[in-house]
Design a protein around this motif. Sequence first.
Motif, PDB file in Angstrom:
ATOM      1  N   VAL B  54       0.871  -1.167   0.000  1.00 39.04           N
ATOM      2  CA  VAL B  54       0.000   0.000   0.000  1.00 39.04           C
ATOM      3  C   VAL B  54       0.907   1.216   0.000  1.00 39.04           C
ATOM      4  O   VAL B  54       1.739   1.380   0.890  1.00 39.04           O
ATOM      5  N   ILE B  55       0.776   2.051  -1.016  1.00 42.10           N
ATOM      6  CA  ILE B  55       1.725   3.140  -1.211  1.00 42.10           C
ATOM      7  C   ILE B  55       0.997   4.472  -1.313  1.00 42.10           C
ATOM      8  O   ILE B  55       0.008   4.600  -2.047  1.00 42.10           O
ATOM      9  N   ASP B  56       1.495   5.445  -0.567  1.00 43.38           N
ATOM     10  CA  ASP B  56       0.957   6.803  -0.641  1.00 43.38           C
ATOM     11  C   ASP B  56       1.445   7.446  -1.936  1.00 43.38           C
ATOM     12  O   ASP B  56       2.496   7.116  -2.460  1.00 43.38           O
ATOM     13  N   ARG B  57       0.655   8.370  -2.450  1.00 42.63           N
ATOM     14  CA  ARG B  57       0.978   8.999  -3.719  1.00 42.63           C
ATOM     15  C   ARG B  57       2.116  10.020  -3.550  1.00 42.63           C
ATOM     16  O   ARG B  57       3.090  10.013  -4.302  1.00 42.63           O
ATOM     17  N   GLY B  58       1.995  10.888  -2.553  1.00 45.36           N
ATOM     18  CA  GLY B  58       3.021  11.894  -2.330  1.00 45.36           C
ATOM     19  C   GLY B  58       3.944  11.469  -1.197  1.00 45.36           C
ATOM     20  O   GLY B  58       3.504  11.283  -0.073  1.00 45.36           O
ATOM     21  N   LEU B  59       5.187  11.300  -1.531  1.00 51.81           N
ATOM     22  CA  LEU B  59       6.136  10.808  -0.532  1.00 51.81           C
ATOM     23  C   LEU B  59       7.423  11.632  -0.597  1.00 51.81           C
ATOM     24  O   LEU B  59       7.785  12.126  -1.663  1.00 51.81           O
ATOM     25  N   PRO B  60       8.111  11.796   0.517  1.00 50.44           N
ATOM     26  CA  PRO B  60       9.405  12.487   0.464  1.00 50.44           C
ATOM     27  C   PRO B  60      10.460  11.591  -0.182  1.00 50.44           C
ATOM     28  O   PRO B  60      10.297  10.377  -0.231  1.00 50.44           O
ATOM     29  N   VAL B  61      11.499  12.206  -0.679  1.00 52.88           N
ATOM     30  CA  VAL B  61      12.664  11.545  -1.286  1.00 52.88           C
ATOM     31  C   VAL B  61      12.347  10.933  -2.648  1.00 52.88           C
ATOM     32  O   VAL B  61      13.012  11.177  -3.637  1.00 52.88           O
ATOM     33  N   MET B  62      11.296  10.087  -2.697  1.00 54.90           N
ATOM     34  CA  MET B  62      10.905   9.482  -3.967  1.00 54.90           C
ATOM     35  C   MET B  62       9.396   9.322  -3.944  1.00 54.90           C
ATOM     36  O   MET B  62       8.851   8.653  -3.071  1.00 54.90           O
ATOM     37  N   ASP B  63       8.718   9.931  -4.886  1.00 54.01           N
ATOM     38  CA  ASP B  63       7.259   9.919  -4.809  1.00 54.01           C
ATOM     39  C   ASP B  63       6.703   8.546  -5.184  1.00 54.01           C
ATOM     40  O   ASP B  63       7.406   7.708  -5.734  1.00 54.01           O
ATOM     41  N   GLY B  64       5.441   8.342  -4.871  1.00 58.12           N
ATOM     42  CA  GLY B  64       4.816   7.035  -5.028  1.00 58.12           C
ATOM     43  C   GLY B  64       4.865   6.511  -6.451  1.00 58.12           C
ATOM     44  O   GLY B  64       5.131   5.333  -6.685  1.00 58.12           O
ATOM     45  N   ILE B  65       4.614   7.369  -7.418  1.00 55.48           N
ATOM     46  CA  ILE B  65       4.603   6.934  -8.814  1.00 55.48           C
ATOM     47  C   ILE B  65       5.978   6.434  -9.239  1.00 55.48           C
ATOM     48  O   ILE B  65       6.103   5.368  -9.852  1.00 55.48           O
ATOM     49  N   SER B  66       7.008   7.200  -8.889  1.00 57.43           N
ATOM     50  CA  SER B  66       8.376   6.784  -9.232  1.00 57.43           C
ATOM     51  C   SER B  66       8.726   5.469  -8.552  1.00 57.43           C
ATOM     52  O   SER B  66       9.371   4.604  -9.138  1.00 57.43           O
ATOM     53  N   LEU B  67       8.278   5.350  -7.311  1.00 60.07           N
ATOM     54  CA  LEU B  67       8.537   4.126  -6.567  1.00 60.07           C
ATOM     55  C   LEU B  67       7.924   2.918  -7.271  1.00 60.07           C
ATOM     56  O   LEU B  67       8.583   1.895  -7.479  1.00 60.07           O
ATOM     57  N   ILE B  68       6.678   3.063  -7.682  1.00 55.49           N
ATOM     58  CA  ILE B  68       6.001   1.948  -8.342  1.00 55.49           C
ATOM     59  C   ILE B  68       6.680   1.619  -9.670  1.00 55.49           C
ATOM     60  O   ILE B  68       6.934   0.449  -9.992  1.00 55.49           O
ATOM     61  N   ARG B  69       7.025   2.642 -10.417  1.00 57.23           N
ATOM     62  CA  ARG B  69       7.715   2.411 -11.689  1.00 57.23           C
ATOM     63  C   ARG B  69       9.009   1.657 -11.468  1.00 57.23           C
ATOM     64  O   ARG B  69       9.319   0.712 -12.187  1.00 57.23           O
TER      65      ARG B  69
END
Lengths: 224, 224
Positions: B54-69
């Motif tokens: 479960v991942i939040d969309r706005g995140l510090p350091v690396m945002d959720g979208i980048s993380l999922i990608r």
Amino acid sequence: MTTAALPSLLLVEDDAVLGPLIAALLAEDYRVRLVANGQDGLHLGLTETWDAMVIDRGLPVMDGISLIRALREKGISTPILILTALGDTAEKVRGLDAGANDYVTKPFDAGELAARLRALTRTFAPASTPVGFGPWELDPASRSVRSVYGRLVSLTAKEGELLGALAAEPGRVFTREELLSQHFQATDQPGLIDTYVHHLRRKIAKTVIRTVHGVGYQIGDAHE
Amino acid sequence: MTTAALPSLLLVEDDAVLGPLIAALLAEDYRVRLVANGQDGLHLGLTETWDAMVIDRGLPVMDGISLIRALREKGISTPILILTALGDTAEKVRGLDAGANDYVTKPFDAGELAARLRALTRTFAPASTPVGFGPWELDPASRSVRSVYGRLVSLTAKEGELLGALAAEPGRVFTREELLSQHFQATDQPGLIDTYVHHLRRKIAKTVIRTVHGVGYQIGDAHE
DNA sequence: GTCACTTCTTAAGCGATTCTTAACGGCCCC
DNA sequence: GGGGCCGTTAAGAATCGCTTAAGAAGTGAC
């Protein structure tokens, strides 16, 4: 993407207005089959294979939940999205627990529905798109070349890279320097390309790669 | 597995209040690990095996979208649910197309979140659908392989899992990392896959699994 | 609880494949 | 026919995969 290879979608929706409307919306990305009751949905769901299903919650003859349960019990694991006006949490929970993979409430946004269906049908396999050149086909993922007669040749990494670069732009003439700096370490000797061209010619066919004297190499022909 | 076999869930949420709250909500059904930024999420997502995220969309350091990608690019196919305050359609589409499997907006209903996670992690235990590859057939239920000539070979759990993964997508080339993170504990050495491939080749046949040098392993052929 | 057995995991040596360099002979173009 | 360009071959170096063995962990029987 060819239009022939559209994924198939079974839409079960009894509303005489909404059904054709949704079908039209999805027709761009899917080969849609629309049926108006659960019994027909069950029959088609069991007798044909589908890439996805969109099912209304309230249906005549057999409601959506029962339909999904019946499909799941028969081992049908096709992704199912429930599309309905019933939006309270208890209904969502019931629908999802019955075996649906997603739940969208009306009124719905066409873009979101499409995105959710993409997410359901997506496979994370990096699509290996074969590159064709003449009577051969290169699969970059497995680095293998298949001729139209079925002969399969596996290439090494550098061979595949070089062939891929040449085959990506048929007719274009690549200089050795170009190929070297793009796919090999820049310190390498120009003769390196010659060696790999030789490997490819021996593995596949003498005529795969054409030499342009004094310039470089080329695959295929712009006039073909 | 000696302890209670709760599925594992990685929760990436930077809100100091909401994070622990969601973690507590999900703790009943999952073994929850909470991290507060994308970089930690990426590290844990790659090094450990999870049943869901479960991942939040706005995140510090690396945002959720980048993380999922980043996770998807590494071959992590774990179900991912985005949980965020950003609710407009464009954001949903972007999140789902980045590789998420579901998208829930805050404020959310705990029951619905739980049901959607159940839907994501649910596996339809298909009534043992045998997977065919070449002249062999793998029965996942009994973890045995039968050749067309009737020879029956029984596999161990890991052997069956590995063979099943490869045979499920004939022609696809799997990297060792991909297979490791999906079917083994992520702390394992890459050589582990080699060992199991060796076991399978000896038990079934040398040619079942093809090596793609420098990349990974493959069963069958995409074009067949 | 202990024992025997199977399965899982790690590690290391060996062997094979692939990459790169270099040299020589033949071919092409002027 | 000459000079440069290309094809071919071979061999060392580096990388990668195969195989083996043995300890660790898990499982079931008594």
